[in-house]
Design a protein around this motif. Sequence first.
Motif: not given
Length: 126
Positions: A78-85, A87-92, A102-106
Amino acid sequence: MLPIDALTGCLPAGPTTKRDVLISFAARYRTSWSLTLRQATEAGLIDRDTAKTLRQRNPTRTELMEAVDWAPQPDLEAVLVPPRYAHAVLQSFKNGLITTSRAVEMMRGQVSAADLPARDYPDLEP
């Protein structure tokens, strides 16, 4: 199965790499990385040397989730965070703007450090 016809003539456009395109196919068709590379070679999308190079680095769980826009898949939990969010975390993360921790935390437990794609440079922790 991943039909060869699906891969024929599929070249990356813009900043997308062949690896990203192939990860997308592997995620959508739910095939192994080795089968995806074999079919891409057969379709003429990549040559044997490229396939050999790509085979050295399997896609991570995060890359597979990104390829399907973080939509829940039967084999990807299951997805626990919104897809756009997500995507933004992964791009960052990919652009070196945030560290692995920080990515894991976010991502709020959605991914672990091992799930993140490899980077060519180490994290610079404060």
